[in-house]
Design an enzyme around this catalytic site. Structure first.
Site, PDB file in Angstrom:
ATOM      1  N   SER A 144       0.868  -1.190   0.000  1.00 55.15           N
ATOM      2  CA  SER A 144       0.000   0.000   0.000  1.00 55.15           C
ATOM      3  C   SER A 144       0.894   1.226   0.000  1.00 55.15           C
ATOM      4  O   SER A 144       2.043   1.172   0.467  1.00 55.15           O
ATOM      5  CB  SER A 144      -0.862   0.004   1.269  1.00 55.15           C
ATOM      6  OG  SER A 144      -1.406   1.287   1.493  1.00 55.15           O
ATOM      7  N   TYR A 157      -0.574  -0.271  10.323  1.00 61.53           N
ATOM      8  CA  TYR A 157      -0.802  -0.803   8.972  1.00 61.53           C
ATOM      9  C   TYR A 157       0.382  -0.447   8.062  1.00 61.53           C
ATOM     10  O   TYR A 157       0.890  -1.300   7.318  1.00 61.53           O
ATOM     11  CB  TYR A 157      -2.110  -0.219   8.451  1.00 61.53           C
ATOM     12  CG  TYR A 157      -2.505  -0.573   7.043  1.00 61.53           C
ATOM     13  CD1 TYR A 157      -2.985  -1.851   6.728  1.00 61.53           C
ATOM     14  CD2 TYR A 157      -2.452   0.384   6.018  1.00 61.53           C
ATOM     15  CE1 TYR A 157      -3.386  -2.153   5.435  1.00 61.53           C
ATOM     16  CE2 TYR A 157      -2.855   0.084   4.731  1.00 61.53           C
ATOM     17  CZ  TYR A 157      -3.317  -1.186   4.440  1.00 61.53           C
ATOM     18  OH  TYR A 157      -3.712  -1.481   3.163  1.00 61.53           O
ATOM     19  N   LYS A 161       2.881  -2.981   6.091  1.00 62.01           N
ATOM     20  CA  LYS A 161       3.049  -2.969   4.631  1.00 62.01           C
ATOM     21  C   LYS A 161       4.512  -2.692   4.254  1.00 62.01           C
ATOM     22  O   LYS A 161       5.025  -3.252   3.279  1.00 62.01           O
ATOM     23  CB  LYS A 161       2.111  -1.939   3.990  1.00 62.01           C
ATOM     24  CG  LYS A 161       0.617  -2.295   4.101  1.00 62.01           C
ATOM     25  CD  LYS A 161       0.287  -3.613   3.420  1.00 62.01           C
ATOM     26  CE  LYS A 161      -1.225  -3.817   3.246  1.00 62.01           C
ATOM     27  NZ  LYS A 161      -1.551  -5.146   2.699  1.00 62.01           N
TER      28      LYS A 161
END
Ligand SMILES: NC(=O)c1ccc[n+]([C@@H]2O[C@H](COP(=O)([O-])OP(=O)(O)OC[C@H]3O[C@@H](n4cnc5c(N)ncnc54)[C@H](OP(=O)(O)O)[C@@H]3O)[C@@H](O)[C@H]2O)c1
Length: 252
Positions: A144, A157, A161
């Site tokens: 991402s 997050y 990633k």
């Protein structure tokens, strides 16, 4: 679609009961691959299987990608049903918006790392063992833009990633001599359920789109096309790379 040559290839797509994973599964089935999908919830898998109508070319297995016993059972079923694995797409992922890092509970940190980074490691390591025996294979990990830019509420997050992008490079270096290519795809916001809380609010939507030169959010099909290129023979000399799919937002 640019890519072809997927007839009789066996592809595992994790987290494919909806969203981007479901659309990757649809395209690979259309191109006559044998497709295995997994997700945690049986109901979502049943709905996806009914939607995809893959018949004998589709296997839907409930599995949590960060539970070792689930992953081992998943790979056992792939071996029993198809005898090989040509393609792994580590797509399963989730996010829960967090407070600042200083206040994040360790249990939440672990939960987000589990579905994103730990699950990617477990599936990639099992796939690598099978692919080394075959002396060929393709692995694509879904990252991402959050891996590259610290955004409020997305810290854990983003760390997960970013870990996926380094795991991609490590695996690529280790597996290149076995003719296994490992790459990642890093999209900006894609219109799926995952990101609906953002794009369904017009003011947040407009704010995000203002930073995307292409003038719109990504559609799942934009990610599907990048993934299909990286799992096709068209990209045989590309490994360890992260392909950004962001309508130019990283360019400004
Ligand atoms: N949408 C975006 O804006 C965006 C942008 C950049 C990157 N991404 C990445 O793209 C990937 C797909 O996102 P999406 O938008 O398609 O999400 P989505 O619509 O929420 O779908 C996620 C899928 O993953 C499954 N899943 C989640 N955790 C899992 C686990 N631990 N084990 C097995 N399956 C699991 C879900 O099913 P169950 O809930 O039944 O497990 C579902 O099938 C993710 O890795 C995400 O981080 C998305």
């Amino acid at each position: 679609m640019l890519s072809n040559g997927f007839e009789n290839k066996v592809a595992l797509i994790t987290g494919a009961s909806r969203g981007i994973g479901l659309e990757i599964a649809r395209e690979l089935l259309r191109q006559k691959a044998k497709v295995v999908i997994c997700a945690r919830k049986q109901e979502g898998l049943d709905n996806a299987a009914a939607d995809l109508q893959g018949g004998k070319n589709l296997l839907a297995v409930p599995a949590h990608v960060a539970k070792e016993e689930d992953v081992d059972s998943l790979f056992k079923q792939i071996k029993e049903n198809y005898g090989k694995l040509d393609i792994l797409i580590n797509n399963a992922g989730m996010n829960i918006m967090t407070s600042s890092m200083a206040d994040v509970e360790f249990s939440l940190w672990q939960k987000i790392l589990d579905s994103n980074l730990n699950g990617t490691f477990l599936c990639a390591s099992r796939a690598a063992r099978m692919m080394k025996e075959q002396q060929e294979g393709k692995i694509v990990n879904i990252s991402s833009l959050a891996a590259r830019k610290a955004s409020p509420g997305m810290g854990v997050y983003g760390v997960a990633k970013a870990g996926i992008e380094m795991l991609t490079r490590v695996l690529a270096a280790e597996l290149a001599a076995d003719n296994i290519q490992v790459n990642a795809v890093a999209p900006c916001m894609v219109k799926t359920d995952f990101s609906k809380p953002f794009w369904s609010d017009p003011s947040i939507h407009d704010n995000i789109v203002n930073n995307i030169p292409a003038g719109c959010l990504a559609d799942p099909s934009d990610v599907v096309k990048a993934v299909l290129f990286l799992v096709s023979n068209d990209s045989d000399f590309i490994t360890g790379e992260t392909l950004v799919v962001d309508g130019g937002s990283s360019a400004i």
